[in-house]
Motif scaffolding. Structure first.
Motif, PDB file in Angstrom:
ATOM      1  N   ASP A 126      49.660  -2.420  45.116  1.00 19.05           N
ATOM      2  CA  ASP A 126      49.735  -2.044  43.375  1.00 19.05           C
ATOM      3  C   ASP A 126      48.670  -2.543  42.849  1.00 19.05           C
ATOM      4  O   ASP A 126      48.028  -3.111  42.554  1.00 19.05           O
ATOM      5  CB  ASP A 126      50.427  -3.330  43.339  1.00 19.05           C
ATOM      6  N   PRO A 127      47.775  -1.554  41.983  1.00 19.90           N
ATOM      7  CA  PRO A 127      46.462  -1.630  41.404  1.00 19.90           C
ATOM      8  C   PRO A 127      46.456  -3.083  40.796  1.00 19.90           C
ATOM      9  O   PRO A 127      45.640  -3.337  40.145  1.00 19.90           O
ATOM     10  CB  PRO A 127      45.856  -0.338  41.057  1.00 19.90           C
ATOM     11  N   GLY A 128      47.460  -2.997  40.201  1.00 18.26           N
ATOM     12  CA  GLY A 128      48.087  -3.560  38.978  1.00 18.26           C
ATOM     13  C   GLY A 128      47.679  -5.428  38.764  1.00 18.26           C
ATOM     14  O   GLY A 128      47.743  -6.317  38.150  1.00 18.26           O
ATOM     15  N   LEU A 129      48.204  -5.526  40.607  1.00 22.27           N
ATOM     16  CA  LEU A 129      47.261  -6.744  40.720  1.00 22.27           C
ATOM     17  C   LEU A 129      46.500  -6.909  41.392  1.00 22.27           C
ATOM     18  O   LEU A 129      46.109  -7.950  42.172  1.00 22.27           O
ATOM     19  CB  LEU A 129      49.015  -7.288  41.838  1.00 22.27           C
ATOM     20  N   LEU A 130      45.120  -6.413  41.471  1.00 25.86           N
ATOM     21  CA  LEU A 130      44.075  -6.752  41.822  1.00 25.86           C
ATOM     22  C   LEU A 130      43.459  -8.101  41.353  1.00 25.86           C
ATOM     23  O   LEU A 130      42.850  -9.015  42.176  1.00 25.86           O
ATOM     24  CB  LEU A 130      43.109  -4.795  42.023  1.00 25.86           C
ATOM     25  N   ALA A 131      43.169  -7.691  39.839  1.00 24.58           N
ATOM     26  CA  ALA A 131      42.540  -8.924  39.288  1.00 24.58           C
ATOM     27  C   ALA A 131      42.721  -9.861  39.241  1.00 24.58           C
ATOM     28  O   ALA A 131      42.427 -10.871  39.680  1.00 24.58           O
ATOM     29  CB  ALA A 131      42.269  -8.804  38.047  1.00 24.58           C
ATOM     30  N   ASP A 132      44.436 -10.009  39.501  1.00 25.51           N
ATOM     31  CA  ASP A 132      44.712 -11.771  39.768  1.00 25.51           C
ATOM     32  C   ASP A 132      45.208 -12.047  41.257  1.00 25.51           C
ATOM     33  O   ASP A 132      44.900 -13.334  41.893  1.00 25.51           O
ATOM     34  CB  ASP A 132      46.291 -11.260  39.422  1.00 25.51           C
ATOM     35  N   THR A 133      44.754 -10.986  42.354  1.00 26.09           N
ATOM     36  CA  THR A 133      44.368 -11.356  43.864  1.00 26.09           C
ATOM     37  C   THR A 133      42.963 -12.147  43.701  1.00 26.09           C
ATOM     38  O   THR A 133      43.002 -12.703  44.253  1.00 26.09           O
ATOM     39  CB  THR A 133      45.158  -9.693  44.566  1.00 26.09           C
ATOM     40  N   VAL A 134      42.218 -11.245  43.513  1.00 25.91           N
ATOM     41  CA  VAL A 134      40.559 -11.284  43.421  1.00 25.91           C
ATOM     42  C   VAL A 134      40.278 -13.252  42.730  1.00 25.91           C
ATOM     43  O   VAL A 134      39.888 -14.253  43.164  1.00 25.91           O
ATOM     44  CB  VAL A 134      39.940 -10.839  42.635  1.00 25.91           C
ATOM     45  N   ALA A 135      41.451 -12.921  41.580  1.00 24.62           N
ATOM     46  CA  ALA A 135      41.311 -14.084  41.152  1.00 24.62           C
ATOM     47  C   ALA A 135      42.334 -15.521  41.553  1.00 24.62           C
ATOM     48  O   ALA A 135      40.981 -16.463  41.660  1.00 24.62           O
ATOM     49  CB  ALA A 135      42.016 -14.607  39.330  1.00 24.62           C
ATOM     50  N   ALA A 136      43.110 -15.073  42.443  1.00 23.25           N
ATOM     51  CA  ALA A 136      43.638 -16.636  43.727  1.00 23.25           C
ATOM     52  C   ALA A 136      42.905 -16.665  44.747  1.00 23.25           C
ATOM     53  O   ALA A 136      42.231 -17.969  44.564  1.00 23.25           O
ATOM     54  CB  ALA A 136      44.865 -15.804  43.658  1.00 23.25           C
ATOM     55  N   CYS A 137      42.147 -15.622  44.485  1.00 24.82           N
ATOM     56  CA  CYS A 137      41.392 -15.586  45.872  1.00 24.82           C
ATOM     57  C   CYS A 137      39.799 -16.612  46.080  1.00 24.82           C
ATOM     58  O   CYS A 137      38.783 -17.462  46.409  1.00 24.82           O
ATOM     59  CB  CYS A 137      40.829 -14.542  46.567  1.00 24.82           C
TER      60      CYS A 137
ATOM     61  N   LEU B  88      48.568 -19.938  32.386  1.00 33.07           N
ATOM     62  CA  LEU B  88      48.468 -19.849  31.167  1.00 33.07           C
ATOM     63  C   LEU B  88      47.876 -18.256  30.672  1.00 33.07           C
ATOM     64  O   LEU B  88      48.031 -18.314  29.718  1.00 33.07           O
ATOM     65  CB  LEU B  88      47.919 -21.111  30.153  1.00 33.07           C
ATOM     66  N   ALA B  89      47.251 -18.008  32.018  1.00 34.41           N
ATOM     67  CA  ALA B  89      46.161 -16.455  31.229  1.00 34.41           C
ATOM     68  C   ALA B  89      47.270 -15.024  31.597  1.00 34.41           C
ATOM     69  O   ALA B  89      47.304 -15.000  32.546  1.00 34.41           O
ATOM     70  CB  ALA B  89      44.889 -16.315  31.944  1.00 34.41           C
ATOM     71  N   PRO B  90      47.475 -14.785  30.032  1.00 35.08           N
ATOM     72  CA  PRO B  90      48.163 -13.377  30.534  1.00 35.08           C
ATOM     73  C   PRO B  90      46.958 -12.372  30.494  1.00 35.08           C
ATOM     74  O   PRO B  90      47.695 -11.268  30.912  1.00 35.08           O
ATOM     75  CB  PRO B  90      48.470 -12.975  28.548  1.00 35.08           C
ATOM     76  N   ILE B  91      45.813 -12.337  30.771  1.00 33.30           N
ATOM     77  CA  ILE B  91      45.161 -11.264  31.088  1.00 33.30           C
ATOM     78  C   ILE B  91      44.482 -10.936  32.472  1.00 33.30           C
ATOM     79  O   ILE B  91      43.001 -12.157  31.848  1.00 33.30           O
ATOM     80  CB  ILE B  91      43.785 -10.342  29.679  1.00 33.30           C
TER      81      ILE B  91
ATOM     82  N   ARG C 232      52.996 -22.923  42.131  1.00 41.63           N
ATOM     83  CA  ARG C 232      51.529 -23.010  41.743  1.00 41.63           C
ATOM     84  C   ARG C 232      50.588 -21.557  40.497  1.00 41.63           C
ATOM     85  O   ARG C 232      49.809 -21.342  40.410  1.00 41.63           O
ATOM     86  CB  ARG C 232      50.818 -21.480  42.647  1.00 41.63           C
ATOM     87  N   SER C 233      51.898 -21.612  39.940  1.00 38.67           N
ATOM     88  CA  SER C 233      51.869 -21.249  38.184  1.00 38.67           C
ATOM     89  C   SER C 233      51.604 -19.257  38.325  1.00 38.67           C
ATOM     90  O   SER C 233      50.425 -19.166  38.158  1.00 38.67           O
ATOM     91  CB  SER C 233      49.904 -21.997  37.758  1.00 38.67           C
ATOM     92  N   ARG C 234      52.170 -19.174  38.867  1.00 47.05           N
ATOM     93  CA  ARG C 234      51.587 -17.623  39.436  1.00 47.05           C
ATOM     94  C   ARG C 234      52.196 -16.444  38.686  1.00 47.05           C
ATOM     95  O   ARG C 234      53.506 -15.869  38.855  1.00 47.05           O
ATOM     96  CB  ARG C 234      52.177 -17.015  41.191  1.00 47.05           C
ATOM     97  N   PHE C 235      52.150 -17.246  37.083  1.00 54.29           N
ATOM     98  CA  PHE C 235      53.252 -16.498  36.157  1.00 54.29           C
ATOM     99  C   PHE C 235      52.765 -15.085  35.820  1.00 54.29           C
ATOM    100  O   PHE C 235      53.576 -14.572  35.676  1.00 54.29           O
ATOM    101  CB  PHE C 235      52.638 -17.362  34.875  1.00 54.29           C
ATOM    102  N   ALA C 236      51.445 -14.305  35.909  1.00 46.58           N
ATOM    103  CA  ALA C 236      51.252 -13.263  35.531  1.00 46.58           C
ATOM    104  C   ALA C 236      51.757 -12.106  37.046  1.00 46.58           C
ATOM    105  O   ALA C 236      52.410 -10.789  36.444  1.00 46.58           O
ATOM    106  CB  ALA C 236      49.832 -13.391  35.936  1.00 46.58           C
ATOM    107  N   GLU C 237      51.734 -12.651  37.963  1.00 45.50           N
ATOM    108  CA  GLU C 237      52.562 -11.739  39.266  1.00 45.50           C
ATOM    109  C   GLU C 237      53.987 -11.834  38.917  1.00 45.50           C
ATOM    110  O   GLU C 237      54.493 -10.700  39.149  1.00 45.50           O
ATOM    111  CB  GLU C 237      52.163 -12.410  40.923  1.00 45.50           C
ATOM    112  N   GLY C 238      54.123 -13.266  38.369  1.00 42.38           N
ATOM    113  CA  GLY C 238      56.038 -12.666  38.833  1.00 42.38           C
ATOM    114  C   GLY C 238      56.433 -12.194  37.793  1.00 42.38           C
ATOM    115  O   GLY C 238      57.332 -11.605  37.363  1.00 42.38           O
ATOM    116  N   ARG C 239      55.847 -12.482  36.091  1.00 43.67           N
ATOM    117  CA  ARG C 239      56.043 -11.649  35.357  1.00 43.67           C
ATOM    118  C   ARG C 239      56.090 -10.131  35.571  1.00 43.67           C
ATOM    119  O   ARG C 239      56.510  -8.736  35.559  1.00 43.67           O
ATOM    120  CB  ARG C 239      54.590 -11.621  33.997  1.00 43.67           C
ATOM    121  N   HIS C 240      54.458  -9.653  36.468  1.00 39.04           N
ATOM    122  CA  HIS C 240      54.467  -8.212  36.725  1.00 39.04           C
ATOM    123  C   HIS C 240      55.953  -7.794  37.772  1.00 39.04           C
ATOM    124  O   HIS C 240      56.555  -6.902  37.080  1.00 39.04           O
ATOM    125  CB  HIS C 240      53.578  -7.959  37.781  1.00 39.04           C
TER     126      HIS C 240
END
Length: 702
Positions: free
Chosen positions: A77-88, A95-98, A421-429
């Motif tokens: 899912d390309p929509g999760l790329l940035a969050d995946t990189v941020a997690a790594c 808390l960050a929506p973007i 682990r505060s994975r809010f962005a992925e959960g919302r996605h």
């Protein structure tokens, strides 16, 4: 990584000896010195990843903030790329929506090398991410691998060629044995497969011819070398002659693709029928699997569980499947892709994908059942290790009509992992996607609504949260779902608390509490006490807030090792002491909270502990150290204007203490110390907190 919050994108150990590539490594080194985005291109199996990782390892000394690997082959899912990189990278903050903004903000002052491995199926998203990082992070360099360029301005594209092969023709007496990188690789892998094997003058001509027939492609050479376990070199050569006689010669990329496809296909033909079937079925996994998962997903009336184990051993012996740990297996992308293509031909893939999804569902529901227990963290780690499989299971469930209700069930279970682990962005996605493709009658929809609302409230998106909760109340009342109704009310109370609506929060909490108590829902009562504690504390009532903490902790008396709720109760007790004016007791409660959040790798919890520790140091007039911890806290939230913990009262405290430190130090000195804090890794910041007087160690000297 256990016990440490080292970003899990750190370079892995090399799985085998690295052979040759001096020229390619020199080109990568020169390119990284001249360009901020370098992309290694080439067909599958040519060795892009091995070259990138060796080049990154060699370049590590030039990057004080490290080299980080982000493996993307399992991400679909390309929509999760940035969050995946941020997690790594360890800069994700729920808390960050973007996520892209968060990533750029977290890396803005970092000097690091980011390795993005296997970008070809995410080229557009990878290109957008690279542009954002290059524009916002002047000291970050990106080394990517892809079957095609990212097509970004300033990109330096380096095609990775096959390994050098000896020129055709008879070898002279003076030619060194094993000349050429391709021959050296074959010799190394053959010796691993058959101890004692060596390239000699007697067999050198055959080995060189073999490497030429395989076009110097590393994966093809490795697959051929392992066949020496069952074939002599002469037999191997005769098989290859029969295999390749129809292929045209020449160095074109299409010819190399054909060579690799043919070699993989040959390995496939040499497998026993049940090994071929297992190879195909294992392709359903994304990112790897363990033995139990292989049995659960791949076994049926055609291939029983005993056969799965036996055939898996055979595939490992043939290097089709590779070991990645004591009980962890992976397949290279090219090999997995071949298996997936074969799977489509030999059987209906839908039952297999359902079994894969059900396997992930069992893991997720087991983890959810251990929420607020002593072994919760072990289950969080287990599910995090299956991140790619989780995403594949979710994508299947939400894409296939008839499977979506099970997808909702999976999401409701995964919430218990993401919240820790505060994975809010992925959960919302995923939850937004599920809500869009399911209707009001879908079982579990009430749970999905209030859980999504928790993420949105935590991110400051109150308007959208209230819309979700309004639907949740309607559905729960219609169905007579009393626990669901109470959980929606509790989330409404959370939203009202963060908005400063004391009366609204009290009403919602009062509606929920008797339902939880009557049903004996202990875990719900723990969360309820935690939220009520914060309501009292942020409104200047530390005594009642501490009492709520004590009541919540009493409910956890039989779970002394539970980390998530205990971490937040400790943090709330620290806040209660802060607002009561007891700075030393505040610090004493913050340190265990920080340790628990650090073990959980929860960026939101860690951030808030750093912040309040900064307040404590400012109150102690240790302004330089306080500025450093305030800087460490500011590293994680993106600059989006979301109040701390979603609450304006804490934001006001932060502004007042920061202004006090700035006035005491002077603007220039404050910014210098604050900047230092922003460059600390989580581990460094935790160690600094201990050295800053909250634990053992020396005090920081400004």
């Amino acid at each position: 990584m256990d016990g440490s919050w080292r970003p899990h994108g750190g370079l892995p150990p090399e799985p085998s000896t690295f052979v040759g590539r001096e020229r390619e490594l020199r080109r990568v080194r020169d390119a990284l010195a001249a360009a901020r985005l370098v992309t290694l291109t080439g067909p599958g199996g040519v060795g892009k990843t091995r070259v990138a990782l060796r080049a990154a390892r060699d370049a590590a000394a030039a990057f004080p903030d490290g080299v980080r690997l982000v493996e993307l082959s399992g991400l679909r899912d390309p929509g999760l790329l940035a969050d995946t990189v941020a997690a790594c990278l360890g800069v994700r903050d729920g808390l960050a929506p973007i996520p892209v903004d968060l990533l750029a903000g977290g890396l803005r002052e970092r000097r690091l090398l980011l390795v993005l491995d296997t970008c070809e199926h995410l080229v557009g998203a990878a290109a957008d991410l690279a542009r954002a990082l290059l524009a916002g992070c002047p000291e970050v360099r990106v080394l990517a691998t892809s079957r095609q360029p990212l097509d970004v301005l300033g990109e330096r594209v380096l095609p990775v060629p096959p390994l050098a092969v000896p020129v055709s023709g008879p070898a002279g007496d003076d030619a060194p044995a094993g000349s050429g990188d391709a021959v050296a690789l074959f010799a190394a892998r053959a010796a691993e497969a058959v101890p004692g094997f060596a390239v000699t003058r007697a067999n050198r001509a055959d080995v060189e011819l073999l490497c030429r027939r395989l076009d110097g492609i590393p994966l093809a050479i490795e697959l051929a070398a392992v066949r020496l376990r069952t074939l002599s070199l002469e037999q191997l050569m005769r098989r290859l002659d029969l295999l390749f006689w129809t292929l045209g010669d020449g160095p074109s990329e299409e010819a190399r693709h054909q060579t690799l496809r043919t070699t993989v296909g040959w390995s496939h033909e040499l497998c026993a029928p049940h090994e071929r079937l297992l190879w195909a079925r294992l392709s359903v996994f994304a990112g790897g699997f363990d033995l139990t998962m292989a049995e659960d997903v791949c076994a049926d009336d055609r291939l029983d569980r005993v056969s799965v184990v036996a055939r898996l051993v055979g595939l490992v012996d043939k290097s089709i499947v590779q070991r990645a740990g004591p009980d962890r297996y992976v397949m290279l992308d090219t090999v997995r892709e071949y298996g997936a293509a074969w799977l489509e031909l030999v059987e209906d893939v839908r039952p297999l994908r359902r079994r894969h999804r059900d396997c992930v569902l069992r893991l997720a529901e087991a983890a959810a059942g251990r929420w607020l227990t002593g072994d919760y963290l072990d289950w969080v780690r287990r599910l995090e290790a299956e991140r790619d499989n989780v995403r594949a299971a979710l994508d299947h469930s939400l894409s296939v009509p008839g499977e979506r209700a099970t997808g909702v069930r999976l999401l409701n279970a995964l919430w218990h992992v993401w919240i820790g682990r505060s994975r809010f962005a992925e959960g919302r996605h995923w939850m937004d996607r599920a809500l869009a493709v399911t209707g009001e009658a879908t079982p579990g929809r009430v749970g999905l609504l209030w859980r999504n609302a928790v993420f949105r409230v935590s991110q400051g998106d109150r308007e959208a949260a209230h819309a979700l909760l309004a639907e949740g109340l309607k559905l729960a009342e219609r169905a007579g779902d009393r626990p669901g109704y109470a959980r929606v009310q509790r989330t409404l109370g959370m939203a009202a608390t963060f908005l400063g609506d004391r009366a609204g929060a009290e009403r919602a909490f009062a509606e929920a509490l008797p339902i939880f108590e009557a049903a004996g829902l202990t875990r719900d009562l723990v969360v309820h006490r935690l939220l009520r504690a914060f309501l009292h504390i942020r409104d200047g009532e530390p005594g009642p807030g501490a009492a709520e903490c004590a009541a919540g902790l009493a409910l956890l008396a039989d779970q002394p090792g539970e980390p998530w709720a205990r971490g937040w109760f400790s943090y709330m007790n620290a806040l209660a002491h802060w607002f009561a004016g007891d700075v030393e007791s505040c610090a004493a409660h913050l340190m265990p909270a920080l340790e628990m959040f650090h073990r959980m790798r929860d960026p939101v919890g860690v951030t808030h502990c750093f912040e309040v520790l900064g307040w404590v140091l400012a109150r102690r007039r240790r302004y330089a150290e306080g500025a450093i911890l305030l800087g460490a806290a500011s590293r994680y939230p993106a600059r989006t204007g979301v109040p701390h913990l979603g609450d304006r009262a804490l934001a006001a405290q932060h502004r007042r203490l920061e202004e006090q430190a700035r006035a005491a130090l002077g603007a220039e000195a404050f910014e210098r110390h604050h900047r230092r804090g922003r460059t600390l890794t989580p581990e460094e910041a935790v160690r600094f907190a201990h050295r800053g007087g909250f634990g053992a160690g020396d005090r920081y000297r400004a």
